[in-house]
Enzyme design. Structure first.
Site, PDB file in Angstrom:
ATOM      1  N   LYS A  26       0.836  -1.197   0.000  1.00  0.00           N
ATOM      2  CA  LYS A  26       0.000   0.000   0.000  1.00  0.00           C
ATOM      3  C   LYS A  26       0.871   1.248   0.000  1.00  0.00           C
ATOM      4  CE  LYS A  26      -3.735  -0.598   2.430  1.00  0.00           C
ATOM      5  NZ  LYS A  26      -4.383  -0.835   3.743  1.00  0.00           N
ATOM      6  N   ARG A 574      -0.440 -46.939 -19.698  1.00  0.00           N
ATOM      7  CA  ARG A 574      -0.339 -47.991 -18.683  1.00  0.00           C
ATOM      8  C   ARG A 574      -1.154 -49.180 -19.154  1.00  0.00           C
ATOM      9  NH1 ARG A 574      -2.623 -43.578 -16.420  1.00  0.00           N
ATOM     10  NH2 ARG A 574      -1.415 -42.217 -15.082  1.00  0.00           N
ATOM     11  N   ARG A 630       4.125 -48.566 -21.546  1.00  0.00           N
ATOM     12  CA  ARG A 630       4.775 -49.247 -20.435  1.00  0.00           C
ATOM     13  C   ARG A 630       4.224 -50.660 -20.332  1.00  0.00           C
ATOM     14  NH1 ARG A 630       3.707 -47.196 -14.453  1.00  0.00           N
ATOM     15  NH2 ARG A 630       1.701 -48.200 -14.833  1.00  0.00           N
ATOM     16  N   GLU A 758      12.451 -45.171 -11.615  1.00  0.00           N
ATOM     17  CA  GLU A 758      11.555 -44.963 -10.476  1.00  0.00           C
ATOM     18  C   GLU A 758      12.110 -45.571  -9.208  1.00  0.00           C
ATOM     19  OE1 GLU A 758       7.780 -46.684 -11.545  1.00  0.00           O
ATOM     20  OE2 GLU A 758       8.745 -48.199 -12.790  1.00  0.00           O
ATOM     21  N   GLY A 779       9.533 -41.940 -13.419  1.00  0.00           N
ATOM     22  CA  GLY A 779       8.243 -42.244 -12.812  1.00  0.00           C
ATOM     23  C   GLY A 779       8.281 -41.691 -11.402  1.00  0.00           C
ATOM     24  N   THR A 780       7.973 -40.432 -11.287  1.00  0.00           N
ATOM     25  CA  THR A 780       8.243 -39.753 -10.013  1.00  0.00           C
ATOM     26  C   THR A 780       7.245 -40.107  -8.909  1.00  0.00           C
ATOM     27  OG1 THR A 780       7.185 -37.814 -10.971  1.00  0.00           O
ATOM     28  CG2 THR A 780       9.589 -37.836 -10.894  1.00  0.00           C
ATOM     29  N   ASN A 781       6.138 -40.756  -9.253  1.00  0.00           N
ATOM     30  CA  ASN A 781       5.278 -41.225  -8.162  1.00  0.00           C
ATOM     31  C   ASN A 781       6.014 -42.294  -7.367  1.00  0.00           C
ATOM     32  OD1 ASN A 781       3.328 -39.607  -9.204  1.00  0.00           O
ATOM     33  ND2 ASN A 781       2.100 -41.262 -10.074  1.00  0.00           N
ATOM     34  N   ASP A 782       6.461 -43.312  -8.077  1.00  0.00           N
ATOM     35  CA  ASP A 782       7.193 -44.369  -7.386  1.00  0.00           C
ATOM     36  C   ASP A 782       8.541 -43.877  -6.896  1.00  0.00           C
ATOM     37  OD1 ASP A 782       5.829 -46.800  -7.008  1.00  0.00           O
ATOM     38  OD2 ASP A 782       5.760 -47.097  -9.174  1.00  0.00           O
ATOM     39  N   CYS A 844       6.892 -38.787 -16.175  1.00  0.00           N
ATOM     40  CA  CYS A 844       5.509 -39.201 -16.395  1.00  0.00           C
ATOM     41  C   CYS A 844       4.748 -39.394 -15.095  1.00  0.00           C
ATOM     42  CB  CYS A 844       5.464 -40.474 -17.230  1.00  0.00           C
ATOM     43  SG  CYS A 844       6.237 -41.879 -16.413  1.00  0.00           S
TER      44      CYS A 844
HETATM   45  P1  ADP Z   1      -7.764  -2.146   3.348  1.00  0.00           P
HETATM   46  O1  ADP Z   1      -6.370  -2.602   3.349  1.00  0.00           O
HETATM   47  O2  ADP Z   1      -8.668  -2.983   4.142  1.00  0.00           O
HETATM   48  O3  ADP Z   1      -8.259  -1.831   1.969  1.00  0.00           O
HETATM   49  P2  ADP Z   1      -7.341   0.662   3.651  1.00  0.00           P
HETATM   50  O4  ADP Z   1      -6.165   1.107   4.432  1.00  0.00           O
HETATM   51  O5  ADP Z   1      -7.215   0.718   2.190  1.00  0.00           O
HETATM   52  O6  ADP Z   1      -7.776  -0.751   4.151  1.00  0.00           O
HETATM   53  O7  ADP Z   1      -8.549   1.562   4.099  1.00  0.00           O
HETATM   54  C1  ADP Z   1      -9.843   1.240   3.743  1.00  0.00           C
HETATM   55  C2  ADP Z   1     -10.567   2.450   3.273  1.00  0.00           C
HETATM   56  O8  ADP Z   1     -10.474   3.486   4.200  1.00  0.00           O
HETATM   57  C3  ADP Z   1     -10.006   3.035   2.015  1.00  0.00           C
HETATM   58  O9  ADP Z   1     -10.484   2.378   0.894  1.00  0.00           O
HETATM   59  C4  ADP Z   1     -10.552   4.426   2.071  1.00  0.00           C
HETATM   60  O10 ADP Z   1     -11.877   4.450   1.575  1.00  0.00           O
HETATM   61  C5  ADP Z   1     -10.542   4.709   3.522  1.00  0.00           C
HETATM   62  N1  ADP Z   1      -9.392   5.537   3.856  1.00  0.00           N
HETATM   63  C6  ADP Z   1      -8.181   5.137   4.216  1.00  0.00           C
HETATM   64  N2  ADP Z   1      -7.375   6.194   4.408  1.00  0.00           N
HETATM   65  C7  ADP Z   1      -8.105   7.289   4.133  1.00  0.00           C
HETATM   66  C8  ADP Z   1      -7.851   8.692   4.135  1.00  0.00           C
HETATM   67  N3  ADP Z   1      -6.653   9.170   4.442  1.00  0.00           N
HETATM   68  N4  ADP Z   1      -8.861   9.498   3.807  1.00  0.00           N
HETATM   69  C9  ADP Z   1     -10.055   9.015   3.491  1.00  0.00           C
HETATM   70  N5  ADP Z   1     -10.376   7.713   3.463  1.00  0.00           N
HETATM   71  C10 ADP Z   1      -9.402   6.855   3.797  1.00  0.00           C
HETATM   72 MG    MG Z   2      -7.785  -0.593   0.744  1.00  0.00          MG
HETATM   73 MG    MG Z   3       5.746 -46.837 -11.203  1.00  0.00          MG
END
Ligand code: ADP
Ligand code: MG
Ligand code: MG
Length: 992
Positions: A26, A574, A630, A758, A779-782, A844
């Site tokens: 993120k 087989r 085989r 195998e 024959g990697t199973n065996d 195989c």
């Molecule tokens: P997740 O990982 O569950 O998606 P997020 O960190 O993306 O969580 O947050 C979820 C939601 O929260 C975002 O999609 C957004 O709508 C809202 N959000 C997060 N940060 C902000 C922010 N700074 N301002 C406004 N909304 C926010």
């Molecule tokens: Mg999010």
């Molecule tokens: Mg065999």
């Protein structure tokens, strides 16, 4: 001084997308979007290294963290012109967790942090909207109370419901400023009561509380479980993002939404998403109100009455459309985005590569390539080979109502419904009457093959992913759920029961072999579509592929299916499966109970024409493609009669008494049949068996060769060879037969003779075995079974414990144990080729269809992989990806001169290690999304590791003289009378 904090905002950022490891997904993408000049609220990311430090130092932060956070916060204050904790113009922030791979189980986001009894008034006065201010405050107390203070969320929900019902409203939007104010008071009182201390009012305390909660959540139960399941190392840590709030809940010109730049379920190049006016954060996905569609098209398709964003906020929508294009151009992939509109101004809050269905993945990859955004190699690399399974089989209609009964192992993909039957014979009879049946057994055995074939699906209550049922079902492309241990089967009463629910024979159930789910009643299914984008990707994949892909098939149906899926030959036929046919089994049994060679020969003579016709049919279907046959492999007792009727029939056929036959059967019983009288050992004692099979093969060659005017060159494969001498004996028997058939048919017979590798001894002694063998097929199973000394029929009971205790990361029967079994494969290949440079080498076992194992085969230089028909497309794609990944390695690899055994082993061991590491990259995973996919699901970014693995160089010095199989080519003789191909008898006879 270590840098713990990275800022973003105002069109620039200290981080970027490539810094995912440090900033989390993120944070890295927030930085990237800032750098792109997109409207991102300013903020900063506390790095994953802080998390690591925190856990390495008894949950203490680095000493200089606080100063760095305050400095970054100061920058945000400067950009926004607000101050954290300021009573008049407070800065509010969100605190968001973000690991490298998005991870459910981590702390939920806290919004509106910085609000307290004072700042809320400032916010109200400044915005002129007390309703908005108190709506934000109540949200904050709830989120913070729930995720940081760990006050159970139901306490909040009850109070909210109470407040709404007191006011007689059903929608949050109908609540007034005073309503929210009253709720805030109620929340605070409740929290104080629950915790014995008041809700924290100090914004600094709030901030560090939230940061601490994010780090703590890295080690909570849910996160730990998720990491274990997805093999995410603990050391990765999570980052924390702190970001200035923007508000989608300030009125009718505000909104919050989520979108995909393309449709994630079809892949169609249409903007796809939902939004809510006057709402905040997760309201859209929380189902509080019905969301509105982004586009008019979406609105029409969903038959929604609510206005789309395209209509309701045309200008902002246009901005969002520009961003959509910009992001796709930049990331060159479908994006999953989150945004908020505050007073008509658009803000971007997240972007990441979107999860998609397999069908969507294909379409998106092809179209992005056609748009010139990615090249074909990249397009091919974008598809998770295993996900193709979703497309090759019927699937459950997602719209259908279902009632789940229980769950087992997803042993063979595809969904199937039908009436329950508990016997293979009955399955065959009912199917003959045109009924769809599900064969339910405690476990299956080779005797059930006809019933399994006749059934739409197979359900067993015992056995693992490589149990007989699972392997055979995958081979046949039948849906199979195995090891559904909750089910009790009562064969006598003809019922199955699960926790009180009883299902009788004749009642319908549905199984989903892709998930392991078992449903009551009939659930409708949808058929697969293999043309279009699927075909395009396969075509591109084939252009990059080096290894051939063959199939494991013995029935005409399987062979045809495999060819339709693009198989380039048969890697394993087989022959014993051909023995179980009801029309032949008695003759097979006669052969087994024969007293001497002449009786045996008589019985074998009865089987031979059947085998010949089977082979002829396969040769016709494969139309010049290589066919590896085989010779008989399983212990003889597997063919013995079981029921009294079986014995009676055999007695009639042989003239032997029941007592005599039973004694004979008794004698054939082995303590450990897997290590017993099977494979080539059978023909060491009874050469007539292999001679008969060889004769059937050569006669079929002659027949089809005459039909087509083209020579048929089969590859005859001897199973379970440990010693060269075994193979030499078989070679001589077969050569003699070849000469006889040449003499009688007048047709030149040519063939290749090879062996399955195998047994560990065979792999180790490959150099001498290759003096006789012209090809190897692992024959990697065996080989897995014999390398580990682990029975695949019994291991399901304890392999779970091995996985949970991290002794094994994956079932070695499903994905090759590259370190051990793989090393034997590498040793066998290089030693074999040291003797015979052009030794053809393939695999195989079940692993031939497993992408991670296929990568290993590419690195090891195998010529082909062979897998069950329904896995052929998967193998084609995986082999292409493996070739693409291996290409730079090959360019770099230099031929090495002379390997001593020691050096050789060093290379192999390191190859094994590297291979193990690259397993991560092979398991690329785009889970199937639903309408709003993956909100809390992972989007593991594939770690593409290009580790060149050098092939162990051939031991040129040691190269032994290559001895050819004698009598391989025999001069042509005038053809005798042409025999019309005998039609294969229909599988009609009842077996008892
Ligand atoms: P997740 O990982 O569950 O998606 P997020 O960190 O993306 O969580 O947050 C979820 C939601 O929260 C975002 O999609 C957004 O709508 C809202 N959000 C997060 N940060 C902000 C922010 N700074 N301002 C406004 N909304 C926010
Ligand atoms: Mg999010
Ligand atoms: Mg065999």
């Amino acid at each position: 001084m270590a840098k713990w904090v990275y800022s973003f905002g105002n069109g620039k950022a200290e981080g970027k997308a490539e810094m995912r490891n440090l900033l989390g997904g993120k944070g890295a993408n927030l930085a990237e979007m800032s750098n792109l000049g997109l409207p991102v609220p300013p903020g900063f990311t506390v790095t994953t290294e802080v998390c690591t430090h925190y856990y390495a130092n008894k949950r203490e932060y680095p000493a200089d963290l606080r100063a760095q956070v305050n400095a970054a916060l100061g920058q945000v204050e400067k950009i926004t012109g607000r101050k954290f904790g300021d009573p008049a113009k407070p800065l509010l922030v969100s605190v968001r967790s973000g690991a490298r791979a998005s991870m459910p189980g981590m702390m939920d986001t806290v919004l509106n942090l910085g609000l307290n009894d004072t700042t809320v008034e400032g916010l109200a006065a400044e915005s002129g909207d007390p309703r908005f201010a108190y709506d934000s405050y109540r949200r904050f107390i709830q989120m913070y109370g729930d995720v940081v203070l760990e006050v159970d969320h139901h306490h909040f929900e009850e109070l909210l419901e109470q407040a709404k019902s007191d006011r007689g409203v059903s929608l949050d939007t109908d609540m007034t400023a005073d309503d929210w104010k009253a709720l805030v008071a109620a929340y605070k009182a409740m929290v104080a009561k629950q915790l014995g201390r008041p809700f924290p009012q100090d914004p600094q305390e709030q901030l560090w509380g939230a940061v601490g909660a994010v780090f703590a959540s890295w080690m909570n139960q849910r996160a730990n479980t998720y990491r274990r399941l997805h093999q995410i190392p603990e050391e990765w840590g999570t980052a924390v993002n702190i970001q200035a709030m923007v508000f989608g809940n300030m009125g009718p010109d505000c909104a919050t939404g989520v979108a995909f730049t393309r449709d994630p379920s079809t892949g169609e190049n249409e903007f796809y998403g939902e939004f809510l006016i006057n709402a905040q954060g997760e309201d859209v996905v929380a189902g509080i109100r019905t969301p509105q569609q982004l586009t008019i098209l979406g609105k029409d398709r969903q038959k929604s009455k609510l206005p789309s964003m395209e209509e309701a906020m045309p200008e902002t929508f246009a901005q969002l459309c520009d961003i959509r294009v910009k992001l796709e151009r930049h990331y060159r992939d479908i994006q999953d985005i989150e945004f908020t509109v505050e007073k008509g101004k658009l803000y971007m809050l997240q972007t990441r590569n979107g999860k998609r269905t397999a069908a969507a993945a294909l379409r998106i990859a092809v179209e992005l390539a056609e748009e010139g955004l990615i090249d074909r190699k990249t397009a091919v690399g974008r598809i998770d080979p295993s996900s193709l399974d979703q497309l090759l089989h019927p699937t459950l209609d997602p719209k259908a109502a279902k009632s789940i009964l229980t769950r087992g192992l997803p042993a063979s993909p595809g969904a199937a419904s039908g009436i329950v039957t508990f016997s293979a014979d009955e399955a065959e009879t009912l199917a003959g009457e045109g009924k769809a049946v599900i064969l339910v057994r405690v476990e299956t055995s080779p005797e059930d093959i006809h019933g399994m074939h006749a059934a739409r699906g197979i359900l067993t209550t015992r056995g693992g992913m490589t149990s007989h049922a699972a392997v055979v079902a995958r081979g046949m492309g039948r849906a199979c759920v195995a090891g559904a241990g909750e089910i009790r089967v009562d064969y006598a009463a003809k019922t199955m029961s699960v926790r009180g629910t009883v299902i009788k024979a004749g009642e319908a159930i549905t199984i989903d072999g892709g998930t392991g789910d078992v449903f009551k009643g009939e659930v409708p299914t949808v058929q697969p579509e293999l043309s279009g984008h699927f075909a395009t990707i396969m075509e591109w994949a084939d252009s990059f592929r080096r290894m051939k892909v063959r199939t494991n098939a013995e029935t005409p149906l399987d062979a045809r299916t495999a060819r339709r899926f693009g198989a380039e030959g048969i890697g394993l036929c087989r022959t014993e499966h051909m023995f179980f046919d009801p029309s032949r089994i008695t003759a097979v049994r006669e052969m087994i109970v024969a007293d001497d060679a002449s009786q045996r020969a008589k019985a074998l003579a009865k089987i031979q024409p059947f085998q010949r016709d089977d082979f002829a049919e396969l040769f016709r279907i494969m139309d010049g493609l290589p066919v590896t046959i085989r010779l008989l492999d399983p212990p003889l007792h597997e063919f013995l009669p079981h029921s009294d009727a079986d014995f009676a029939e055999l007695s009639k056929a042989t003239g032997k008494s029941l007592g005599e036959l039973k004694a004979r059967a008794e004698k054939l019983t082995e303590m450990n049949p897997m290590l017993g009288h099977r494979g080539c050992r059978l023909a060491v004692t009874y050469p007539e068996i292999y001679q008969m099979q060889a004769r059937a093969i050569f006669e079929a060659c002659a027949i089809v060769g005459k039909e087509t005017g083209r020579k048929v060159e089969p590859e005859i494969m001897i199973p379970l060879v440990a010693m060269k001498r075994e193979l030499d004996l078989m070679r001589d028997h077969i050569a003699k037969v070849a000469e006889e058939v040449r003499a009688s048919s007048g047709v030149e017979i040519s063939y290749m003779l090879g062996t399955m590798i195998e047994l560990p001894r065979a792999a180790l002694r490959a150099s001498e075995i290759a003096e006789t063998a012209e090809f190897f097929s692992f024959g990697t199973n065996d080989l897995t079974q014999t390398t580990f000394g682990l029975s695949r029929d019994d291991s399901a009971a304890f392999l779970g414990a091995y996985e949970s205790q991290k002794i094994l990361t994956r079932d070695p029967f499903v994905s090759m144990d590259i370190d051990g079994v793989g090393e034997l494969v590498a040793i066998g290949t290089s030693r074999g080729r040291a003797t015979r440079k052009n030794l053809k080498v393939g695999i195989c076992g079940e692993h031939g269809g497993d992408p991670a194992s296929i990568h290993f085969c590419e690195r090891t230089g195998l010529d082909y992989v062979s897998c069950s028909p329904y896995r052929v497309p998967i193998a084609r794609l995986a082999a292409a990806q493996a070739a693409i990944q291996a290409a730079p390695a090959k360019a770099a690899a230099k031929p090495t001169a002379k390997p001593s055994t020691e050096r050789h082993n060093r290379v192999l061991i390191s190859a094994g290690r590297r291979a193990a590491g690259s397993r991560v990259s092979a398991g690329r995973n785009f889970a199937a999304p639903t309408a709003r996919p993956g909100k809390k699901k992972p989007a593991p970014k594939p770690v593409v590791k290009k580790t060149p693995v050098k092939k162990a160089a051939p031991a040129k010095k040691k190269a032994a003289p290559v001895k050819k199989a004698p009598a391989k080519k025999i001069a042509k003789k005038p053809a005798p009378k042409k025999k019309a191909p005998v039609k294969k008898p229909a599988k009609k006879l009842k077996k008892r």
